[in-house]
Design a protein around this motif. Sequence first.
Motif, PDB file in Angstrom:
ATOM      1  N   SER A   1       0.889  -1.322   0.029  1.00 28.91           N
ATOM      2  CA  SER A   1      -0.011   0.222   0.096  1.00 28.91           C
ATOM      3  C   SER A   1       0.942   1.148  -0.083  1.00 28.91           C
ATOM      4  CB  SER A   1      -0.878   0.060   1.161  1.00 28.91           C
ATOM      5  OG  SER A   1      -1.662   1.141   1.207  1.00 28.91           O
TER       6      SER A   1
ATOM      7  N   THR B   1      -3.394  -3.676  -1.418  1.00 30.61           N
ATOM      8  CA  THR B   1      -4.268  -2.688  -1.778  1.00 30.61           C
ATOM      9  C   THR B   1      -4.130  -2.439  -3.264  1.00 30.61           C
ATOM     10  OG1 THR B   1      -4.066  -1.420   0.241  1.00 30.61           O
ATOM     11  CG2 THR B   1      -5.010  -0.044  -1.618  1.00 30.61           C
TER      12      THR B   1
ATOM     13  N   ARG C   1      -5.352   4.854  -4.917  1.00 29.04           N
ATOM     14  CA  ARG C   1      -5.914   3.622  -4.549  1.00 29.04           C
ATOM     15  C   ARG C   1      -7.139   3.496  -5.521  1.00 29.04           C
ATOM     16  NH1 ARG C   1      -6.584   1.929   1.484  1.00 29.04           N
ATOM     17  NH2 ARG C   1      -8.253   0.153   1.184  1.00 29.04           N
TER      18      ARG C   1
END
Length: 401
Positions: free
Chosen positions: A120, A271, A283
Amino acid sequence: MPPDTLTGVLSSVAQRLREDLADVRAEPLRLRARVADLRVEAATEADPPYRLHTLRLYPLETKVKDPRVAAPATRTSGAVPEEAAAVAADAFAELGLVGLIVAGTTGDASVWVTARGWASLDQDEVLLPEHRFPAYSITKLITAIAVLRLVADGRVRLDEPANAYLRTIRLADDAVTVRELLSHTGAVDSPASMFADRVPDLASVTGPVAACGGPRGTFAYGHGGYALLGQLIADVTASRYEDAATRMVLEPLGMSASWFPRSRPATRVTTGHRLTDEGVFERAPTRVFKMPAAGGLWTTAADLVHLGRAWSSLLPDALAREALRPQAERNDGPGGQAGLGWMLNLPKDIAGHPGAGFGFSASLIVRPGLVSPGGSQTWVVLTNRQVLVEPVNERLALPIA
């Protein structure tokens, strides 16, 4: 390679080929270079007339401007071959990735994994070999193996109509067989929307009678047929698909880090990311696949290696061979065939399956003819950006050298 195939490949990139080769790594029998925004890999036979036997062209990422991915960390598990580490390092930069996992087996059947980059970016979390990814359509292999185990037990017959076993949801065409569902030749429609915040009841996705709008007997890749195979497994075993698949496939193969979440999981998972027009990663939306049997598996690279290496051990030899026998010609490239669950490339002697969705891509390749003590040689690639990773996996499974 047939002349019309070569002509088609070169025509599609003709404008780029006007530019000079750069970053050239040339040897007498092989070449690796860049031309415009394409990576070029080629090799010839060792003897006259030195016929071309390998040609790969795939796009390089030129838009990434995000400084956060400039110095990726690497974490490993097992003895990673030098060639695999080099492929991972090159692919990370060439494809413009946030995180990349490459995994496989060595000659003695031990599993190795190399993880590069971040799980992430927002949380500055380094990617580890044990991080979990959505496998998406690679899940279809789990479903196919579960169905074939029912066939081996005499509870299902490949050439019987699927409606003979379906109880909760039916197919509109009573003649579609189990074999046709496994080989994507049953003409079952796929839902228009594949992702949701939570996994819904399957009947709310397909309706009580699943439509069969295409021509039977012709390969047409889709998710609807495998959603119905999941229901078939549930109806025959009198249990939820997820429970049956876990009991029949995941547990026997030692895939202890794999499961079918009903909503996005929160423990040691990656992610997904996407690249903005400004070249910065953000994201990706968080979603799960609506149909668990067609794309609901979350897993690790090591678990996918266990799947590719040992899946045939769950079946009688004749049924495992049938799964790898061409059932229909695919329409996505020369030499492509569909087996029972497996996507086959006969000229390259490989089988496998890709998976892709919101912010993620995955690829599993096995070489059935290259068997180690623990089963088929296997290679896995996972990323948390949706890009084409099949060329990366082919570089692992089919090295030019």
